[in-house]
Design a protein around this motif. Structure first.
Motif, PDB file in Angstrom:
ATOM      1  N   ASP A 160       0.792  -1.235   0.000  1.00  0.00           N
ATOM      2  CA  ASP A 160       0.000   0.000   0.000  1.00  0.00           C
ATOM      3  C   ASP A 160       0.821   1.279   0.000  1.00  0.00           C
ATOM      4  O   ASP A 160       0.454   2.254  -0.635  1.00  0.00           O
ATOM      5  CB  ASP A 160      -0.880   0.035   1.268  1.00  0.00           C
ATOM      6  CG  ASP A 160      -2.149  -0.772   1.057  1.00  0.00           C
ATOM      7  OD1 ASP A 160      -2.491  -1.025  -0.113  1.00  0.00           O
ATOM      8  OD2 ASP A 160      -2.779  -1.135   2.059  1.00  0.00           O
ATOM      9  N   ARG A 161       1.936   1.261   0.766  1.00  0.00           N
ATOM     10  CA  ARG A 161       2.629   2.529   1.019  1.00  0.00           C
ATOM     11  C   ARG A 161       3.615   2.924  -0.067  1.00  0.00           C
ATOM     12  O   ARG A 161       4.298   3.932   0.055  1.00  0.00           O
ATOM     13  CB  ARG A 161       3.326   2.471   2.385  1.00  0.00           C
ATOM     14  CG  ARG A 161       2.321   2.529   3.551  1.00  0.00           C
ATOM     15  CD  ARG A 161       2.973   2.440   4.891  1.00  0.00           C
ATOM     16  NE  ARG A 161       3.748   1.199   5.016  1.00  0.00           N
ATOM     17  CZ  ARG A 161       5.046   1.146   5.189  1.00  0.00           C
ATOM     18  NH1 ARG A 161       5.754   2.246   5.244  1.00  0.00           N
ATOM     19  NH2 ARG A 161       5.657  -0.023   5.300  1.00  0.00           N
ATOM     20  N   ILE A 162       3.718   2.095  -1.103  1.00  0.00           N
ATOM     21  CA  ILE A 162       4.630   2.476  -2.191  1.00  0.00           C
ATOM     22  C   ILE A 162       3.816   2.749  -3.468  1.00  0.00           C
ATOM     23  O   ILE A 162       2.624   2.452  -3.529  1.00  0.00           O
ATOM     24  CB  ILE A 162       5.748   1.423  -2.422  1.00  0.00           C
ATOM     25  CG1 ILE A 162       5.165   0.080  -2.883  1.00  0.00           C
ATOM     26  CG2 ILE A 162       6.598   1.257  -1.172  1.00  0.00           C
ATOM     27  CD1 ILE A 162       6.228  -0.935  -3.295  1.00  0.00           C
ATOM     28  N   SER A 163       4.494   3.330  -4.455  1.00  0.00           N
ATOM     29  CA  SER A 163       3.763   3.783  -5.648  1.00  0.00           C
ATOM     30  C   SER A 163       3.332   2.618  -6.542  1.00  0.00           C
ATOM     31  O   SER A 163       3.814   1.488  -6.400  1.00  0.00           O
ATOM     32  CB  SER A 163       4.650   4.733  -6.456  1.00  0.00           C
ATOM     33  OG  SER A 163       5.685   3.987  -7.057  1.00  0.00           O
TER      34      SER A 163
ATOM     35  N   LYS B 132       1.270   7.539  -7.886  1.00  0.00           N
ATOM     36  CA  LYS B 132       0.403   7.529  -6.696  1.00  0.00           C
ATOM     37  C   LYS B 132       0.704   6.333  -5.817  1.00  0.00           C
ATOM     38  O   LYS B 132       1.068   5.261  -6.324  1.00  0.00           O
ATOM     39  CB  LYS B 132      -1.063   7.430  -7.137  1.00  0.00           C
ATOM     40  CG  LYS B 132      -1.728   8.753  -7.339  1.00  0.00           C
ATOM     41  CD  LYS B 132      -3.241   8.545  -7.400  1.00  0.00           C
ATOM     42  CE  LYS B 132      -3.943   9.836  -7.708  1.00  0.00           C
ATOM     43  NZ  LYS B 132      -5.309   9.633  -8.136  1.00  0.00           N
ATOM     44  N   ARG B 133       0.506   6.494  -4.520  1.00  0.00           N
ATOM     45  CA  ARG B 133       0.599   5.338  -3.616  1.00  0.00           C
ATOM     46  C   ARG B 133      -0.610   4.446  -3.836  1.00  0.00           C
ATOM     47  O   ARG B 133      -1.694   4.941  -4.141  1.00  0.00           O
ATOM     48  CB  ARG B 133       0.599   5.819  -2.161  1.00  0.00           C
ATOM     49  CG  ARG B 133       1.925   6.290  -1.654  1.00  0.00           C
ATOM     50  CD  ARG B 133       1.775   7.046  -0.362  1.00  0.00           C
ATOM     51  NE  ARG B 133       0.981   6.329   0.643  1.00  0.00           N
ATOM     52  CZ  ARG B 133       1.307   6.249   1.932  1.00  0.00           C
ATOM     53  NH1 ARG B 133       2.408   6.819   2.367  1.00  0.00           N
ATOM     54  NH2 ARG B 133       0.538   5.616   2.782  1.00  0.00           N
ATOM     55  N   CYS B 134      -0.423   3.155  -3.634  1.00  0.00           N
ATOM     56  CA  CYS B 134      -1.536   2.239  -3.925  1.00  0.00           C
ATOM     57  C   CYS B 134      -2.729   2.435  -3.004  1.00  0.00           C
ATOM     58  O   CYS B 134      -3.850   2.144  -3.386  1.00  0.00           O
ATOM     59  CB  CYS B 134      -1.052   0.802  -3.908  1.00  0.00           C
ATOM     60  SG  CYS B 134      -0.210   0.455  -5.448  1.00  0.00           S
TER      61      CYS B 134
END
Ligand SMILES: Nc1ncnc2c1ncn2[C@@H]1O[C@H](COP(=O)(O)OP(=O)(O)OP(=O)(O)O)[C@@H](O)[C@H]1O
Length: 241
Positions: free
Chosen positions: A88-91, A137-139
């Motif tokens: 989740d926290r990465i693009s 965008k972040r996931c």
């Protein structure tokens, strides 16, 4: 699969199943809850116990496969779940590239030092699932449908021969679900990747899959071209024993 019996611990779930998949097919698995659809699907990764029968996937004999070969098999099988299994926290881009970890050493991946050809490939996969405009965008900033599309792009980045999709659209609204199904079909036709999907919605199986497999109580009770699935056969597949 020939005369294959599969299950968990001592419990046999799929019994005497015959099932053959040709390269490049798009198969939908349907059937009532608890019928054994996920068990059938996930057995392709070698994760389900074989009790009896013959079971080969991509030239690997799953009856007595060695750990090393299991790793090799799993490198060629992409899995997409209802819960997207993304970081989740990465693009979006980093998630897609993480699918290429076979080629990119972890040290380089951590500092995001990607090569031009890797970025080009990632863009191709993001384009095919129509997510390129959100690549930075972040996931966790994406909708469910967008996240599922990223999951498909990431699976593609590993260049799999087979993609297994376990209820890939059941959490999505109809419009997003259709888009994901269309993308799975596009992936199947563009790259020749075999796609096997468990589908709760019969209409999607009929509309998008070449072949439908109906499972009821651990048995394959229908296995034919989508257009041959009549109302009567649907009733048979969904009848509770
Ligand atoms: N990890 C597990 N350990 C033991 N039994 C399991 C396990 N996973 C599934 N089962 C059992 O196997 C049977 C078939 O489950 P499976 O998940 O394959 O069905 P399904 O058709 O995919 O159902 P659903 O549509 O509800 O997801 C069920 O009786 C279930 O309880």
């Amino acid at each position: 699969m020939k005369n294959l019996t599969l299950g968990y611990k001592k419990e046999e779930i799929l019994k005497n199943v015959d099932f053959k998949v040709k390269e490049g097919e798009f198969i939908g698995i349907i059937g009532p809850s608890g019928a054994g659809k996920s068990t059938l699907l996930m057995s392709v990764t070698g994760g389900i116990k074989v009790f009896d029968g013959k079971f080969e996937v991509l030239d690997f004999d799953l009856n007595n496969i060695k750990k090393k070969n299991l790793v090799k098999l799993r490198e060629q099988v992409g899995v997409i779940f209802q819960g997207y299994n993304l970081v989740d926290r990465i693009s979006v881009l980093d998630n897609v590239i993480s699918g290429m970890l076979k080629e990119i050493p972890l040290t380089r991946a951590i500092i995001k030092l990607y090569k031009k050809k890797e970025l080009k490939k990632a863009k191709e996969y993001m384009d095919i699932v129509d997510i390129t405009k959100h690549s930075m965008k972040r996931c966790d900033e994406l909708s469910g449908g967008q996240r599922q599309r990223v999951a498909i792009a990431r699976a593609l980045a590993a260049e799999p021969k087979i993609i297994l999709a376990d209820e890939p659209v059941s959490a999505l609204d109809p419009k997003s679900a259709k888009k994901v199904m269309e993308i799975l079909r596009k992936v199947n036709k563009t790259y020749g990747v075999t796609v096997i999907a468990n589908l709760h919605h019969l209409e999607y199986a009929k509309e998008y899959c070449d072949r439908i497999v109906g499972v009821n109580d651990g048995q394959v009770v229908f296995d034919d071209k989508s257009e041959l699935l009549t109302e009567k056969l649907v009733e048979k597949i969904y009848t509770n024993n």
